[in-house]
Design a protein around this motif. Structure first.
Motif, PDB file in Angstrom:
ATOM      1  N   ILE A  51       0.840  -1.190   0.000  1.00  7.77           N
ATOM      2  CA  ILE A  51       0.000   0.000   0.000  1.00  7.77           C
ATOM      3  C   ILE A  51       0.875   1.239   0.000  1.00  7.77           C
ATOM      4  O   ILE A  51       1.823   1.326   0.783  1.00  7.77           O
ATOM      5  N   LEU A  52       0.552   2.177  -0.873  1.00  5.15           N
ATOM      6  CA  LEU A  52       1.180   3.496  -0.843  1.00  5.15           C
ATOM      7  C   LEU A  52       0.124   4.484  -0.377  1.00  5.15           C
ATOM      8  O   LEU A  52      -0.962   4.557  -0.962  1.00  5.15           O
ATOM      9  N   THR A  53       0.445   5.234   0.656  1.00  5.98           N
ATOM     10  CA  THR A  53      -0.513   6.206   1.178  1.00  5.98           C
ATOM     11  C   THR A  53      -0.684   7.362   0.202  1.00  5.98           C
ATOM     12  O   THR A  53       0.165   7.598  -0.666  1.00  5.98           O
ATOM     13  N   TYR A  54      -1.776   8.072   0.367  1.00  5.16           N
ATOM     14  CA  TYR A  54      -2.015   9.267  -0.451  1.00  5.16           C
ATOM     15  C   TYR A  54      -0.832  10.228  -0.319  1.00  5.16           C
ATOM     16  O   TYR A  54      -0.331  10.742  -1.309  1.00  5.16           O
ATOM     17  N   ASP A  55      -0.373  10.433   0.919  1.00  2.00           N
ATOM     18  CA  ASP A  55       0.741  11.362   1.153  1.00  2.00           C
ATOM     19  C   ASP A  55       2.015  10.923   0.451  1.00  2.00           C
ATOM     20  O   ASP A  55       2.739  11.740  -0.106  1.00  2.00           O
ATOM     21  N   GLU A  70      -7.210  15.820  -2.437  1.00  3.66           N
ATOM     22  CA  GLU A  70      -7.190  14.406  -2.752  1.00  3.66           C
ATOM     23  C   GLU A  70      -7.834  14.140  -4.104  1.00  3.66           C
ATOM     24  O   GLU A  70      -7.455  13.215  -4.811  1.00  3.66           O
ATOM     25  N   THR A  96      -7.784   0.511  -4.951  1.00  8.28           N
ATOM     26  CA  THR A  96      -7.918   1.472  -3.861  1.00  8.28           C
ATOM     27  C   THR A  96      -7.923   0.729  -2.533  1.00  8.28           C
ATOM     28  O   THR A  96      -8.600  -0.289  -2.397  1.00  8.28           O
ATOM     29  N   ILE A 100      -6.720   4.865   2.896  1.00  9.03           N
ATOM     30  CA  ILE A 100      -5.271   4.812   3.073  1.00  9.03           C
ATOM     31  C   ILE A 100      -4.532   5.256   1.816  1.00  9.03           C
ATOM     32  O   ILE A 100      -3.690   6.128   1.853  1.00  9.03           O
ATOM     33  N   GLY A 101      -4.826   4.594   0.688  1.00  9.98           N
ATOM     34  CA  GLY A 101      -4.105   4.918  -0.537  1.00  9.98           C
ATOM     35  C   GLY A 101      -4.393   3.928  -1.639  1.00  9.98           C
ATOM     36  O   GLY A 101      -5.531   3.503  -1.817  1.00  9.98           O
ATOM     37  N   TYR A 102      -3.338   3.508  -2.341  1.00  9.34           N
ATOM     38  CA  TYR A 102      -3.477   2.614  -3.492  1.00  9.34           C
ATOM     39  C   TYR A 102      -2.408   1.540  -3.450  1.00  9.34           C
ATOM     40  O   TYR A 102      -1.361   1.703  -2.836  1.00  9.34           O
ATOM     41  N   ARG A 103      -2.685   0.430  -4.170  1.00  6.23           N
ATOM     42  CA  ARG A 103      -1.743  -0.674  -4.272  1.00  6.23           C
ATOM     43  C   ARG A 103      -1.744  -1.148  -5.721  1.00  6.23           C
ATOM     44  O   ARG A 103      -2.797  -1.326  -6.316  1.00  6.23           O
TER      45      ARG A 103
END
Length: 110
Positions: A51-55, A70, A96, A100-103
């Motif tokens: 997982i990569l966070t939005y930040d 966002e 999604t 948290i973010g995306y993978r």
């Protein structure tokens, strides 16, 4: 997802050529990636399966001083999905992780 030599990603029947910023479709045609789409996909590919966070994505693409909304990231992700997914509304590669973010998924995770 397999990562080959020279920055090639195999996503199902589509091949992403990061060095040339394009997606080779199953019929042999190519679709260009924008600089932002390429940067997002590069960061996701470097961390595939995680997982990569939005930040983390904001910082990787726009730098740590970026103060956007966002929605901007979501729009770029949607456009990227339209290029790499068979069905952008039901992604199997760029998923999604709500809140948290995306993978970017790998072949074994399908």
């Amino acid at each position: 997802m397999q990562r080959g030599a020279a920055g090639h990603l195999q996503l199902g029947l589509r091949t992403v050529e990061l060095a040339d910023a394009l997606v080779r479709m199953p019929d042999g045609t190519t679709v260009p990636l924008t600089a932002t789409e390429r940067a997002l996909l590069q960061k996701l590919a470097e961390n595939r399966g995680h997982i990569l966070t939005y930040d983390a994505l904001y910082e990787a693409v726009w730098g740590q001083d970026y103060y956007g909304c966002e929605n901007s990231l979501n729009v770029h992700i949607r456009h990227l999905r339209e290029k790499i997914e068979d069905n952008a509304s039901k992604p199997q590669w760029l998923v999604t992780v709500r809140g948290i973010g995306y993978r970017l998924m790998g072949e074994a995770s399908r």
